[in-house]
Structures are given as structure tokens and as C-alpha cells.
Scaffold this active site. Structure first.
Site, short mmCIF file in Angstrom:
data_model
loop_
_atom_site.label_atom_id
_atom_site.label_comp_id
_atom_site.label_asym_id
_atom_site.label_seq_id
_atom_site.Cartn_x
_atom_site.Cartn_y
_atom_site.Cartn_z
N HIS A 154 0.81 -1.22 0.00
CA HIS A 154 0.00 0.00 0.00
C HIS A 154 0.84 1.27 0.00
O HIS A 154 0.33 2.35 -0.26
CB HIS A 154 -0.93 0.00 1.21
CG HIS A 154 -2.04 -0.99 1.10
ND1 HIS A 154 -3.33 -0.63 0.76
CD2 HIS A 154 -2.06 -2.34 1.24
CE1 HIS A 154 -4.09 -1.71 0.72
NE2 HIS A 154 -3.35 -2.76 1.02
N ASP A 362 3.34 9.39 -0.94
CA ASP A 362 2.14 8.68 -0.49
C ASP A 362 1.90 7.53 -1.45
O ASP A 362 2.00 7.72 -2.67
CB ASP A 362 0.93 9.63 -0.51
CG ASP A 362 -0.03 9.38 0.64
OD1 ASP A 362 -0.09 8.23 1.11
OD2 ASP A 362 -0.73 10.32 1.06
O1 LIG Z 1 -3.31 2.64 11.17
P1 LIG Z 1 -2.04 3.42 10.98
O2 LIG Z 1 -0.82 2.58 11.21
O3 LIG Z 1 -2.01 4.72 11.72
O4 LIG Z 1 -1.99 3.88 9.45
C1 LIG Z 1 -3.10 3.88 8.58
C2 LIG Z 1 -2.76 3.15 7.31
O5 LIG Z 1 -1.81 3.92 6.60
C3 LIG Z 1 -1.22 3.35 5.44
O6 LIG Z 1 -2.06 3.53 4.29
C4 LIG Z 1 -1.60 3.29 2.97
O7 LIG Z 1 -2.65 2.65 2.28
C5 LIG Z 1 -3.63 3.50 1.67
C6 LIG Z 1 -4.62 2.61 0.93
O8 LIG Z 1 -3.95 1.83 -0.02
C7 LIG Z 1 -2.94 4.44 0.71
O9 LIG Z 1 -3.89 5.28 0.07
C8 LIG Z 1 -1.96 5.31 1.49
O10 LIG Z 1 -1.24 6.12 0.59
C9 LIG Z 1 -0.97 4.45 2.26
O11 LIG Z 1 -0.26 5.29 3.17
C10 LIG Z 1 -0.74 1.96 5.73
O12 LIG Z 1 -0.25 1.31 4.58
C11 LIG Z 1 -1.75 1.10 6.42
O13 LIG Z 1 -1.13 -0.12 6.79
C12 LIG Z 1 -2.24 1.80 7.66
O14 LIG Z 1 -3.28 1.06 8.22
O1 LIG Z 2 -10.34 12.00 10.52
C1 LIG Z 2 -10.23 11.19 9.59
C2 LIG Z 2 -9.14 11.21 8.69
C3 LIG Z 2 -9.09 10.26 7.67
N1 LIG Z 2 -10.07 9.34 7.54
C4 LIG Z 2 -10.05 8.34 6.44
O2 LIG Z 2 -8.78 7.69 6.44
C5 LIG Z 2 -8.41 7.35 5.11
C6 LIG Z 2 -7.00 7.87 4.85
O3 LIG Z 2 -6.50 7.18 3.73
P1 LIG Z 2 -5.33 7.76 2.82
O4 LIG Z 2 -5.09 6.80 1.75
O5 LIG Z 2 -5.65 9.15 2.36
O6 LIG Z 2 -4.05 7.89 3.77
P2 LIG Z 2 -3.45 6.95 4.93
O7 LIG Z 2 -3.91 7.58 6.20
O8 LIG Z 2 -3.97 5.57 4.73
O9 LIG Z 2 -1.98 7.08 4.75
C7 LIG Z 2 -9.44 7.98 4.18
O10 LIG Z 2 -10.34 6.98 3.75
C8 LIG Z 2 -10.14 9.00 5.07
O11 LIG Z 2 -11.48 9.24 4.73
C9 LIG Z 2 -11.15 9.33 8.40
O12 LIG Z 2 -12.06 8.51 8.26
N2 LIG Z 2 -11.20 10.26 9.41
#
Ligand SMILES: O=P(O)(O)OC[C@H]1O[C@H](O[C@H]2O[C@H](CO)[C@@H](O)[C@H](O)[C@H]2O)[C@H](O)[C@@H](O)[C@@H]1O
Ligand SMILES: O=c1ccn([C@@H]2O[C@H](COP(=O)(O)OP(=O)(O)O)[C@@H](O)[C@H]2O)c(=O)[nH]1
Length: 500
Positions: A154, A362
Site C-alpha cells: 500500500h 504517499d
Molecule cells: O493505522 P495506521 O498505522 O495509523 O496507518 C493507517 C494506514 O496507513 C497506510 O495507508 C496506505 O494505504 C492506503 C490505501 O492503499 C494508501 O492510500 C496510502 O497512501 C498508504 O499510506 C498503511 O499502509 C496502512 O497499513 C495503515 O493502516
Molecule cells: O479524521 C479522519 C481522517 C481520515 N479518515 C479516512 O482515512 C483514510 C485515509 O487514507 P489515505 O489513503 O488518504 O491515507 P493513509 O492515512 O492511509 O496514509 C481515508 O479513507 C479518510 O477518509 C477518516 O475517516 N477520518
């Protein structure tokens, strides 16, 4: 149809109001296809044997395990969040290459394999998610698992020169190539992976998107993750969303709302965003008392020092721009350190004139897609998007910016705020079309249909591939990597030295 077994570090709580991007995508995908979801429950236990428990939720069997204390520190907080996350986001300066993290990472990947194996059925398709579990296929194969196993990354795959700084880079790529299928978010990620395999690992590419190195071979392709665009658009009609929208519209009738929604992560470019907004106010004075940046900076990984530091730095910048430009009845930045519900976010997106999504790196960035999905097609807001988000490859009608270029970003915010309605409608229409077509179900179907096509794995020996005799590859560090070893030699090495 084969049962789908999803494995990820965390299993989303179906009751959770606002899970992260991975959880959101998987929940949506899993509701379409019954199956089993295996992962960590979030529980950390003292040094007892981690227990597995299971529950049914909306047609999906959720199976969770625990982590023992030392593994929570060395695997999750350590190797995952202090090494893999910064390195894969090209922040070598933030990586802490501490002894012991790697052993924790191997132990947890082995624990997952040991606990998952007895739950598998012969025909299962196994889909493993993200950087926490790169070693899982290798561990499952070593235990005799014969089912097809796919992996989706991801986060970005870094440029080879950065990736090579990881002391375990060879083992990690060998582990990746043990999967039958590797999915990446963007073409740029694939270019980085290919360049590592071919130029650094002296590997090879083969017809059928196959990559070979270190005696292993796997298919690797790009599958950009999507959202459920219809469902997110529908959220804008929910009472909570409508209420947010109306409150904001009242308050902002004379003002223009610029919106940022991010976890407060150093990869999201939040300080640079405030610098750009300050530059906008200083050079385009007609936006003073008008343009207002509402920034949701939701809490994340708060027990890590580097996250405390980015929060302090960001909050200092918000305070300072508000002190310098704010007036009794107007503040340039409204920053909210909370996790908002998705309905709330949909309402906010709907009334914003500009979505300002400017990460430094990202994997994808689902918020960018959600912003587009939530707009009123007859009077849409404009998406200003970092060229370094995976989403930029699909969302070319957004205004793309380099977030390090503060002045150009400020100029682009001004352009977005001035954009004529017809241009906004045209750009939005094209973006929305693509987001709807390439949605989360398309992503899921595409990945699983390619995985189902991959040749069946016949046994642990063949999963490691035949002994491969290749040339000696001198890598950038000058170390000679002899590409000739057998599966059993690899396993011996792994068990004796913990591989590093
Ligand atoms: O739960 P956390 O450890 O705080 O982090 C949340 C997730 O962040 C990352 O998201 C990635 O996946 C998204 C969907 O494919 C993508 O849009 C984003 O750019 C990535 O940063 C991480 O990979 C997840 O494991 C976490 O749960
Ligand atoms: O206060 C918040 C901030 C983020 N999100 C959700 O968290 C996801 C963030 O995904 P993204 O791929 O933009 O970044 P990541 O946090 O996974 O790196 C999106 O679906 C947002 O709608 C949410 O539900 N509440």
C-alpha cells in the site's frame, strides 16, 4: 469460487467509525466476497503465548491474534514504523536501524504463518497486505502451504538507491518474490522495483510481467487502489454530512474554504502546506480574510517520538500564521486534531472550494479520491494534488504540484480559487468518471483475477524456485552478491542467522 483469505497487520473493527485507508478499502472489498480476515487484534500481552480468537461479522470470519510485548516494540513500533515506513517514504534520515527490530519482524511473520496455516482450506486464495507482512509467504511455504498467495504493497516502493540502505534489502526482495503475485500502487513504484531487480540484484524480467532475482520469481503488476465512489458520494446526503455542509456554508458564505485531511504523519507534507498557505496570503492579498484552510490532522502513532515532533512543528506553524495574519473575526488556519467520521468528512469535502492534498510521498492517498467523489458536479471544488502521491498518475486533471516548491504551490492554490466554473466542471467530470470506473471493487477484482491465473504452487521446494545460477552482481555498496543458492540453503541461513 475460491474462498478469499485476507491477511493484514490489523483487522478493522467493523464498529470503528473512522478506520485508516487500508482498513476502509478492505472492509469495502470484503463485504462483496465472504471469506476470512486474519490479523492482529491490537492487544499486547505479557510474555504468554499469543491467543487466536474468531468472530463472524457481516458474512466475514474475523480471526485475530495478539502480540507479545517485545514483538509489539520490535516488530510494530520498531521494524515496521521506525524502519520500513520511513525508508519506503524516502526518509532515511528518520529511520532507526536498531539491532533486534529485524528479529521481531521475522518472529511475528512466523507467528502469523503458524497460526494461520491450520485455518486454511485447500482451495483458498490468500491475499496479504502491506509492509508489515513481506515475509509471510516465505514462512507459510516453509510450513508446507501450497495455496496461491498474493501480496499488495500500500505504500510506495522506494528508489533502489534508498532501498539499498536497508541492511535487509536482499532478504526483503527475496521474500517479496516468494509470493505468486506482487501488486504495487503506481507505475513509478513498478519502475523502482524493476530497476532494483534488474540493476541492483542482477535479476531479470520475463514475459508475463514476471520478475526474477535471488533464485525466486513472481509476477508483479500495478493495481491502483480505489474507493467506493458511489457510497462516498451518497454519504454527502446523510444527516450528519448535510448538517456539516450547512454550518460551513453559512459560516463561509463570504469566504473560500481550502481543505486538508490527513493523518498527522511526516509523509503528508503538512509544514510545507502551511508555508504555501502563508505565501499565498503574503503575495495574493485579496485572499486575506477570505481563504481559510481547514486542516484535519488526525492523531496517528502518537507514542513514537518522531510523530510527537512533527505534531509540535506543525502546531507551531499553525499558531504562528494565525498570530501573524489572524483577526478577531477571522483566522487563516483552523486545525483540528481529531479523527472525524466519514460522513463528517464527506460534508466538509462537499463545501470546500479547494482540496489541498500535498503529501511529500504517499502510496495512493484515498482522501484525494474521496474529495472528488463528494463534490457537487454542477459546482465542484478543485483538487490541488501532490505529484508525489500515487493518486497523481490517475488524477491528471487535478492541479498537480511539487509540495517542496512553496511558491508554485501558492500560485496553484490561487489558480484553483480563481478557476472558472466551466473549467471546474470539465476537470471534475473527467476525474469522477475515472474514480467511478477504477473503484475499490475494480481494484479487488483486477488483483484477484490475476492471482487466480497465476500458476499453481505445487510445493514448498518449487515455491522457492529451482536453484538459480546467475552472474555475480556487484551492488552499489560494492558487495558481491552471488546469485546461486538452493532453497534448502536459504532456509538454513534463515533459521540460523535470523537473516539480515
Ligand atoms: O493505522 P495506521 O498505522 O495509523 O496507518 C493507517 C494506514 O496507513 C497506510 O495507508 C496506505 O494505504 C492506503 C490505501 O492503499 C494508501 O492510500 C496510502 O497512501 C498508504 O499510506 C498503511 O499502509 C496502512 O497499513 C495503515 O493502516
Ligand atoms: O479524521 C479522519 C481522517 C481520515 N479518515 C479516512 O482515512 C483514510 C485515509 O487514507 P489515505 O489513503 O488518504 O491515507 P493513509 O492515512 O492511509 O496514509 C481515508 O479513507 C479518510 O477518509 C477518516 O475517516 N477520518
Amino acid at each position: 469460487m475460491s474462498r478469499l483469505v485476507v491477511v493484514s497487520n490489523r483487522v478493522a473493527d467493523p464498529q470503528d467509525a473512522a478506520p485508516g485507508g487500508l482498513a476502509v478499502a478492505l472492509q469495502e472489498a470484503m463485504q462483496r466476497r465472504s471469506g476470512m480476515w486474519f490479523g492482529w487484534s491490537g492487544a499486547v500481552v505479557d510474555n504468554t503465548e499469543p491467543q487466536v480468537s474468531s468472530q463472524q461479522s457481516q458474512g466475514v470470519t474475523l480471526v485475530t491474534t495478539e502480540l507479545v510485548n517485545r514483538d509489539h516494540e520490535s516488530y510494530y513500533q520498531g521494524f515496521c514504523n521506525k524502519i520500513l515506513w520511513p525508508v519506503f517514504h524516502s526518509r532515511l534520515d528518520l529511520a532507526e536501524f536498531k539491532a533486534g527490530f529485524w528479529e521481531g519482524y521475522r518472529r511475528v511473520n512466523e507467528q502469523f504463518a503458524r497460526q494461520l496455516l491450520p485455518l486454511l482450506e485447500e482451495d483458498d486464495l490468500i491475499w496479504v497486505h502491506d509492509y508489515h507482512l513481506i515475509g509471510l509467504a516465505g514462512q507459510l511455504r516453509a510450513l508446507g502451504c501450497k495455496q496461491k498467495i498474493g501480496f499488495f504493497l500500500h505504500i510506495p516502493f522506494p528508489p533502489p538507491v534508498i532501498f539499498q540502505a536497508l541492511p535487509q534489502h536482499k532478504t526483503l526482495v527475496r521474500d517479496l518474490l516468494t509470493y505468486d503475485l506482487i501488486g504495487l500502487q503506481s507505475k513509478q513504484d513498478l519502475r523502482h522495483f524493476r530497476s532494483y531487480v534488474v540493476d541492483q540484484a542482477c535479476g531479470d524480467t520475463k514475459p508475463g510481467s514476471r520478475y526474477q532475482a535471488y533464485g525466486r520469481q513472481a509476477r508483479c503488476e500495478v493495481f491502483p487502489i480505489g474507493i467506493d465512489a458511489q457510497a462516498f458520494a451518497a454519504l454527502t446526503q446523510e444527516p450528519e454530512s448535510v448538517q456539516v455542509h450547512e454550518t460551513m456554508r453559512r459560516e463561509y458564505s463570504q469566504r473560500r474554504l481550502v481543505l486538508g485531511i490527513d493523518r498527522l504523519d511526516y509523509s503528508k507534507g503538512l509544514p510545507e502546506r502551511i508555508h504555501a498557505f502563508r505565501d499565498l496570503l503574503s503575495r495574493y492579498s485579496h485572499h486575506v480574510r477570505s481563504a481559510t484552510l481547514v486542516q484535519i490532522g488526525s492523531p496517528t502513532r502518537e507514542n513514537l517520538q518522531v510523530y510527537a515532533e512533527i505534531r509540535a512543528r506543525f502546531e507551531f506553524l499553525c499558531g504562528s500564521i494565525n498570530g501573524d495574519y489572524g483577526e478577531l473575526d477571522w483566522m487563516p488556519v483552523r486545525y483540528i486534531h481529531q479523527v472525524l467520521t466519514r460522513s463528517h468528512l464527506a460534508g466538509l469535502c462537499r463545501c470546500a472550494a479547494v482540496g489541498l492534498i500535498t503529501p511529500l510521498r504517499d502510496g495512493m492517498n484515498l482522501v484525494a479520491k474521496e474529495f472528488v467523489a463528494a463534490q457537487d458536479p454542477g459546482d465542484p471544488g478543485v483538487l490541488v494534488l501532490s505529484q508525489f502521491a500515487g493518486a497523481a498518475e490517475q488524477l491528471s486533471e487535478a492541479l498537480l504540484v511539487n509540495p517542496h516548491d512553496i511558491q508554485a504551490t501558492a500560485d496553484t492554490i490561487d489558480r484553483a480559487l480563481q478557476m472558472p466554473r466551466q473549467e471546474r466542471i470539465d476537470r471534475h467530470g473527467r476525474l469522477l468518471e475515472r474514480i467511478k470506473t477504477q473503484d475499490v471493487y475494480w481494484w479487488c477484482r483486477s488483483f484477484l483475477s490475476v492471482l487466480a491465473e497465476c500458476p499453481t504452487t505445487v510445493g514448498p521446494e518449487s515455491a522457492y524456485g529451482p536453484a538459480f545460477s546467475g552472474p555475480i552482481c556487484v551492488d552499489a555498496g560494492g558487495e558481491a552478491a552471488v546469485q546461486s543458492f538452493s532453497a534448502s540453503a536459504y532456509r538454513d541461513q534463515t533459521s540460523r542467522k535470523g537473516m539480515g
